[in-house]
Design a protein around this motif. Structure first.
Motif, short mmCIF file in Angstrom:
data_model
loop_
_atom_site.label_atom_id
_atom_site.label_comp_id
_atom_site.label_asym_id
_atom_site.label_seq_id
_atom_site.Cartn_x
_atom_site.Cartn_y
_atom_site.Cartn_z
N LEU A 1 -21.42 2.21 -7.57
CA LEU A 1 -21.57 2.71 -8.93
C LEU A 1 -20.23 2.97 -9.61
N ARG A 2 -19.15 2.91 -8.84
CA ARG A 2 -17.83 3.20 -9.39
C ARG A 2 -17.28 1.99 -10.12
N LYS A 3 -16.73 2.22 -11.32
CA LYS A 3 -16.21 1.13 -12.15
C LYS A 3 -14.75 0.81 -11.87
N GLU A 4 -14.03 1.73 -11.21
CA GLU A 4 -12.62 1.49 -10.94
C GLU A 4 -12.44 0.34 -9.95
N ASP A 5 -11.24 -0.23 -9.93
CA ASP A 5 -11.01 -1.29 -8.94
C ASP A 5 -10.63 -0.66 -7.60
N ASP A 6 -10.53 -1.50 -6.57
CA ASP A 6 -10.32 -1.02 -5.21
C ASP A 6 -9.03 -0.22 -5.06
N LEU A 7 -7.96 -0.64 -5.73
CA LEU A 7 -6.68 0.05 -5.59
C LEU A 7 -6.71 1.44 -6.21
N VAL A 8 -7.42 1.59 -7.30
CA VAL A 8 -7.55 2.92 -7.92
C VAL A 8 -8.28 3.87 -6.97
N LEU B 1 -8.43 3.58 -3.71
CA LEU B 1 -7.55 3.87 -2.59
C LEU B 1 -6.50 4.91 -2.97
N LYS B 2 -5.93 4.77 -4.16
CA LYS B 2 -4.91 5.73 -4.61
C LYS B 2 -5.50 7.14 -4.70
N GLU B 3 -6.74 7.23 -5.13
CA GLU B 3 -7.41 8.53 -5.18
C GLU B 3 -7.46 9.16 -3.79
N CYS B 4 -7.80 8.35 -2.80
CA CYS B 4 -7.86 8.87 -1.42
C CYS B 4 -6.47 9.25 -0.92
N ILE B 5 -5.48 8.42 -1.20
CA ILE B 5 -4.11 8.70 -0.74
C ILE B 5 -3.61 10.03 -1.30
N GLU B 6 -3.84 10.23 -2.59
CA GLU B 6 -3.32 11.42 -3.24
C GLU B 6 -4.08 12.68 -2.84
N HIS B 7 -5.41 12.60 -2.78
CA HIS B 7 -6.20 13.78 -2.49
C HIS B 7 -6.26 14.08 -1.00
N TYR B 8 -5.98 13.08 -0.20
CA TYR B 8 -6.17 13.26 1.24
C TYR B 8 -4.91 13.04 2.05
N LEU C 1 0.83 -1.20 0.00
CA LEU C 1 0.00 0.00 0.00
C LEU C 1 0.87 1.25 0.00
N SER C 2 1.88 1.24 -0.86
CA SER C 2 2.82 2.35 -0.95
C SER C 2 2.24 3.48 -1.77
N ASP C 3 3.00 4.58 -1.86
CA ASP C 3 2.56 5.70 -2.67
C ASP C 3 2.44 5.33 -4.15
N HIS C 4 3.21 4.32 -4.56
CA HIS C 4 3.20 3.86 -5.96
C HIS C 4 2.37 2.58 -6.09
N ILE C 5 1.21 2.60 -5.53
CA ILE C 5 0.37 1.41 -5.36
C ILE C 5 -0.02 0.75 -6.67
N PHE D 1 -4.36 0.51 5.44
CA PHE D 1 -5.02 -0.80 5.44
C PHE D 1 -6.46 -0.67 5.90
N SER D 2 -6.68 0.07 6.98
CA SER D 2 -8.05 0.25 7.47
C SER D 2 -8.92 0.94 6.42
N LEU D 3 -8.36 1.95 5.75
CA LEU D 3 -9.12 2.63 4.70
C LEU D 3 -9.40 1.69 3.54
N LEU D 4 -8.41 0.91 3.14
CA LEU D 4 -8.61 -0.06 2.06
C LEU D 4 -9.73 -1.03 2.41
N THR D 5 -9.77 -1.48 3.66
CA THR D 5 -10.82 -2.41 4.06
C THR D 5 -12.20 -1.78 3.94
N ARG D 6 -12.34 -0.50 4.35
CA ARG D 6 -13.62 0.19 4.17
C ARG D 6 -13.98 0.28 2.69
N VAL D 7 -12.98 0.57 1.84
CA VAL D 7 -13.22 0.64 0.40
C VAL D 7 -13.66 -0.71 -0.14
N ARG D 8 -12.99 -1.77 0.29
CA ARG D 8 -13.32 -3.11 -0.23
C ARG D 8 -14.75 -3.50 0.11
#
Length: 497
Positions: free
Chosen positions: A269-276, A278-285, A94-98, A293-300
């Motif tokens: 309704l979102r077509k992107e996969d879970d990692l995309v 998550l990356k959106e959240c990492i970059e914008h937030y 779950l790095s910056d380069h996910i 990991f906790s955020l990824l689990t909520r996304v999943r």
């Protein structure tokens, strides 16, 4: 007809009891691994590491009762595989380069490794020397439900508390730093108070799958049920003490508060996969690594509502994570946190087990295994018993009778169905009552076997080879009842008259 069956029962029972050793092999722990085990391990080690799935694909347990020390060279080889192919993957770290991994995810090889690990752990009693839990922190970060399920099933085999450990003679195994990951996954979609109890999520998903509808049809009125579903498909995640921007409804805004919220609705309704996502959240937030990991689990979980099949997989994942967490010997803090938010969780499990709704057999079985896991650890650990005393794990007479009725129906259904999920469900019920009998005896409680004996006896007539392990469990339970209960022996005598 019934009289003839009853008359044959005691003799049939004595026959099975006298031959118990032929059903359950005795434990033999040799210092040196048998030649066939050494040969298999050498075959795996000598194969190219990238082709490890080839020699593992045909593995089956064909040995006597296992000794984990015999298999340590193979597990060390698995450790080498994990370090080579997993330890530097950005998607698992779950790095910056996910999203920057060039190599494809080695799903098939991982599933074969985890399958073999699970089989070995299930058949080896002395597995407390298992090492390599850190790799499971990576595996639990996978966004592939099949990998998550396989990893959790392997951990479940590692920490499982058998009836032989209830007198505190067996060493319980902990999951260390993996416990926090397990807690995050076990919390599922949220608490019952939020309208997101496990039972309601499971039933709603199955109903919509039967009707061929999506869980969130766009033309529905905004009624209470839809509102509950929309809570489940919304990522709501609090960040505390980290300066960043908040993202809400897809827009970002600066904030100076020490507590900020990521809130993204309608993830189904979102077509992107879970990692995309998550990356959106990492970059914008600017999400720090320790919260990803906790955020990824909520996304999943929120994103799982896009598909009934995926949602069903995450119901299994949620249950499996709880089964592992409750049996992990060093997860006291995590369990206390879990039951503080979900004091009714045990009742949720019982609702799944007894429900007349079309709940999949795999989920019903896992719910029963979760009840058994709670009962086992309640009896095996004083510290854990204090935590679990907040739930209804004491199982009042009403709950025990409910589960006996469920077992009776399940046993009778085996005569008309050979569905593997039905067999697994009966096995989980029998294991639960075996644990109940042994744990009651160890605590000095009085066991009344009159309700159990008539339920177990029909299994003694089964001759289908696929039911043999069920017959063994029924015999073992009856044997323990006769050892511990004064009411069971006269009942068996009466059945033979």
């Amino acid at each position: 007809m019934a009289t003839g069956r009853s008359a044959s029962m005691p003799s049939r029972l004595r026959q099975l009891l006298s031959g118990e050793g032929s059903i359950g092999p005795s434990i033999r722990l040799d210092a040196e691994p048998p030649p066939e085990i050494k040969s298999f391990i050498e075959k795996v080690i000598q194969s190219p590491l990238s082709d490890i799935a080839i020699p593992l694909s045909g593995f089956r347990w064909v040995y006597s009762k296992g000794n984990f020390h015999h298999w340590r060279p193979l597990f060390l080889h698995f450790d080498k595989y994990f370090k080579t192919f997993l330890s530097t993957r950005n998607d698992l770290l779950l790095s910056d380069h996910i999203l920057d991994d060039e190599d494809p995810f080695p799903k098939y090889s991982l599933l074969q490794i985890l399958r073999v690990m699970q089989i070995i752990l299930e058949n080896c009693p002395n597995k407390s020397t298992f090492d390599g839990l850190e790799h499971f922190k990576l595996l639990l970060a996978s966004t592939d439900p099949d990998v998550l399920i396989a990893a959790l099933e392997t951990l479940s085999a590692l920490v499982k508390i058998s009836s032989s450990k209830l007198h505190r003679s067996g060493k319980l195994i902990g999951c260390g730093s993996v416990n926090s990951f397990l807690l995050s996954i076990a919390q599922g979609w949220g608490s019952k108070e939020e309208g997101l109890g496990l039972y309601s999520c499971v039933v709603a998903n199955e109903r919509n799958q039967e009707e061929g509808l999506t869980i969130f049809p766009s033309d529905l009125d905004n009624n209470h049920k839809e509102a509950d579903f929309r809570i489940g498909s919304t990522v709501y995640f609090e960040l505390r003490g980290h300066s960043a921007q908040s993202i809400h409804d897809g827009t970002s805004s600066a904030t100076s508060s020490s507590s900020r919220v990521i809130q993204i609705p309608d993830l189904h309704l979102r077509k992107e996969d879970d990692l995309v996502l998550l990356k959106e959240c990492i970059e914008h937030y600017n999400v720090p690594p320790d919260l990803r990991f906790s955020l990824l689990t909520r996304v999943r979980y929120a994103h799982a509502f896009r598909s009934s099949r995926i949602c069903r997989s995450y119901s299994r994942i949620c249950l499996l994570a709880f089964i592992v967490l409750v049996q992990s010997s060093d997860a006291q803090e995590e369990l206390a946190s879990f039951f503080a938010n979900e004091p009714e969780y045990t009742n949720e499990l019982i609702r799944i087990v007894r429900s007349e709704e079309p709940i999949p057999g795999t989920i019903r079985t896992l719910a029963m295994l979760a009840l058994g896991a709670q009962l086992a650890v309640y009896s095996a650990s004083h510290d854990r018993a204090r935590i679990l005393s907040r739930s209804s794990i004491s199982f009042a007479v009403g709950n025990r009778m409910i589960l006996l009725n469920v077992l009776q129906k399940a046993v009778l259904s085996l005569k008309i169905s050979s569905d593997p999920s039905s067999i697994a469900f009966v096995e989980a019920l029998l294991q639960f009552y075996l644990l109940h009998i042994v744990s009651s005896s160890s605590s000095g409680s009085t066991i009344r076997g009159s309700g159990m004996v008539p339920t177990f006896l029909p299994l003694l007539e089964y001759t289908d080879p696929s039911h043999l392990h069920l017959v063994y469990l029924a015999v073992k339970a009856l044997q323990k009842l006769m050892d511990y209960s004064s009411s069971a022996v006269p009942l068996l005598r009466d059945l033979g008259e």
